[in-house]
Design a protein around this motif. Sequence first.
Motif, short mmCIF file in Angstrom:
data_model
loop_
_atom_site.label_atom_id
_atom_site.label_comp_id
_atom_site.label_asym_id
_atom_site.label_seq_id
_atom_site.Cartn_x
_atom_site.Cartn_y
_atom_site.Cartn_z
N GLN A 1 6.99 12.51 -7.36
CA GLN A 1 8.07 13.05 -6.75
C GLN A 1 8.92 10.91 -6.48
OE1 GLN A 1 6.10 14.82 -5.12
NE2 GLN A 1 6.84 16.17 -4.74
N TYR A 2 7.73 10.21 -6.81
CA TYR A 2 7.56 8.90 -7.19
C TYR A 2 8.81 8.34 -7.85
CZ TYR A 2 6.69 4.21 -8.21
OH TYR A 2 6.46 2.22 -8.04
N HIS A 3 9.67 8.30 -8.72
CA HIS A 3 10.56 8.34 -9.00
C HIS A 3 11.88 8.56 -8.85
CE1 HIS A 3 8.42 6.34 -12.90
NE2 HIS A 3 7.94 7.81 -13.69
N THR A 4 11.86 9.50 -7.85
CA THR A 4 13.27 9.61 -6.94
C THR A 4 13.27 9.03 -5.87
OG1 THR A 4 11.88 11.89 -6.40
CG2 THR A 4 13.25 12.56 -8.12
N GLN A 5 11.70 9.23 -5.19
CA GLN A 5 12.15 8.39 -4.17
C GLN A 5 11.83 6.66 -3.92
OE1 GLN A 5 8.90 9.79 -1.45
NE2 GLN A 5 9.15 11.63 -1.72
N MET A 6 11.06 6.02 -4.89
CA MET A 6 11.15 4.77 -5.07
C MET A 6 12.26 4.11 -6.50
SD MET A 6 9.71 1.48 -4.55
CE MET A 6 8.62 2.52 -3.74
N THR A 7 13.91 4.21 -5.81
CA THR A 7 14.67 3.72 -6.56
C THR A 7 15.18 2.88 -6.19
OG1 THR A 7 15.69 3.66 -4.36
CG2 THR A 7 16.06 5.91 -5.01
N TYR A 8 15.77 1.91 -7.73
CA TYR A 8 15.80 1.22 -7.74
C TYR A 8 16.93 0.06 -6.76
CZ TYR A 8 18.51 -3.15 -9.18
OH TYR A 8 18.46 -4.89 -9.63
N GLY A 9 17.18 0.53 -5.37
CA GLY A 9 17.40 0.15 -4.16
C GLY A 9 15.85 -0.62 -3.01
N ARG A 10 15.71 0.35 -3.07
CA ARG A 10 14.12 0.48 -2.16
C ARG A 10 13.23 -1.08 -2.84
NH1 ARG A 10 11.21 5.99 -0.56
NH2 ARG A 10 13.46 6.13 0.93
N GLY B 1 1.06 -1.26 -0.34
CA GLY B 1 0.18 -0.48 -0.22
C GLY B 1 1.05 1.60 -0.04
N SER B 2 1.85 1.26 0.85
CA SER B 2 2.55 2.20 0.57
C SER B 2 3.48 2.79 -0.83
CB SER B 2 3.85 1.87 1.83
OG SER B 2 5.03 0.81 0.97
N TRP B 3 3.71 2.38 -1.63
CA TRP B 3 4.31 2.79 -3.14
C TRP B 3 3.19 2.93 -3.53
CZ3 TRP B 3 2.62 0.23 -6.94
CH2 TRP B 3 2.09 -1.10 -6.97
N LYS B 4 1.85 2.63 -3.61
CA LYS B 4 0.49 3.13 -3.83
C LYS B 4 -0.05 4.31 -3.52
CE LYS B 4 -1.40 -1.24 -4.91
NZ LYS B 4 -2.27 -1.98 -4.61
N LEU B 5 0.14 4.35 -2.06
CA LEU B 5 0.18 5.74 -1.36
C LEU B 5 0.98 7.02 -1.93
CD1 LEU B 5 -1.95 7.22 -0.02
CD2 LEU B 5 0.03 6.41 2.15
N LEU B 6 2.05 6.08 -2.37
CA LEU B 6 3.94 7.47 -2.94
C LEU B 6 2.81 7.69 -4.49
CD1 LEU B 6 6.42 8.69 -2.41
CD2 LEU B 6 7.22 6.45 -3.50
N ALA B 7 2.36 7.05 -5.05
CA ALA B 7 2.43 6.49 -6.55
C ALA B 7 1.03 8.01 -6.39
CB ALA B 7 1.69 5.92 -6.83
N ILE B 8 -0.50 7.99 -5.68
CA ILE B 8 -1.80 8.80 -5.74
C ILE B 8 -1.04 10.14 -5.41
CG2 ILE B 8 -3.57 8.21 -4.92
CD1 ILE B 8 -4.09 5.68 -5.68
N CYS B 9 -0.12 10.17 -4.39
CA CYS B 9 0.13 11.10 -3.84
C CYS B 9 0.74 12.55 -4.17
CB CYS B 9 -0.26 11.36 -1.24
SG CYS B 9 -1.75 10.14 -0.80
N HIS B 10 1.64 11.36 -4.09
CA HIS B 10 2.90 12.72 -4.54
C HIS B 10 3.73 11.45 -5.75
CE1 HIS B 10 2.97 13.73 -0.74
NE2 HIS B 10 3.08 12.81 -0.63
N PRO B 11 2.65 12.19 -6.87
CA PRO B 11 3.37 11.28 -8.50
C PRO B 11 4.44 11.92 -8.67
CG PRO B 11 1.36 12.98 -8.84
CD PRO B 11 2.01 12.33 -7.37
#
Length: 198
Positions: free
Chosen positions: A14-23, A2-12
């Motif tokens: 910033q998604y690519h900078t916060q959802m890095t390959y390492g994460r 759910g956290s990545w969905k919340l990130l994708a919807i609420c902060h679209p």
Amino acid sequence: MGSWKLLAICHPLQYHTQMTYGRVVQFTAVTWLFPFLSVVIVISLSSPLHLCGNIIDKIYCNNYSIVKLSCSDTTVNNIYGLMNLFITICVPVMLILYTYMRILKVCFSGSKQTRHKAVSTCTPHLASILNFAFGCCFEIIQSRFNMNHVPHMLRIFLSVYFITLQPIFNPLVFGLKMSKIRLVCSNVLCGKRHLDLI
């Protein structure tokens, strides 16, 4: 999940900078590690048990059906099973429902189009998780409690529901949302109707 969905919807943005390959690697490792450890512990607790019978009251075999056949003390198995159930089913379902409430709260404060998009996106996900939770709950109730008062055919149907209809439900719900799949299905159905009329 759910956290990545919340990130994708609420902060679209910033998604690519916060959802890095390492994460992504960390999330994947955690989602694989916990079930692996859970299964290893279940097998290590079940394998030393001495069995007093070989007849299970289901149409398929699962771990708790074997534990119920044991002559040994199964207190540890039962405690671990209930803890594992709470951690693997109850906690994730509660977190997912909480996440969706947060997502819908944010989306419903926006425009009508945003509300419609949020509902159309979240509804299949919620239906899928509730379907899974229902199947798990019945399976656990059926395994741990006396179900002799429930009709035998209903018990068989709900057991089969858990192992067969669960995997079919998700592709149907999510697949039919895709316009290409919907178009192919409608063409197949229309073609069939056309052949029936001929």
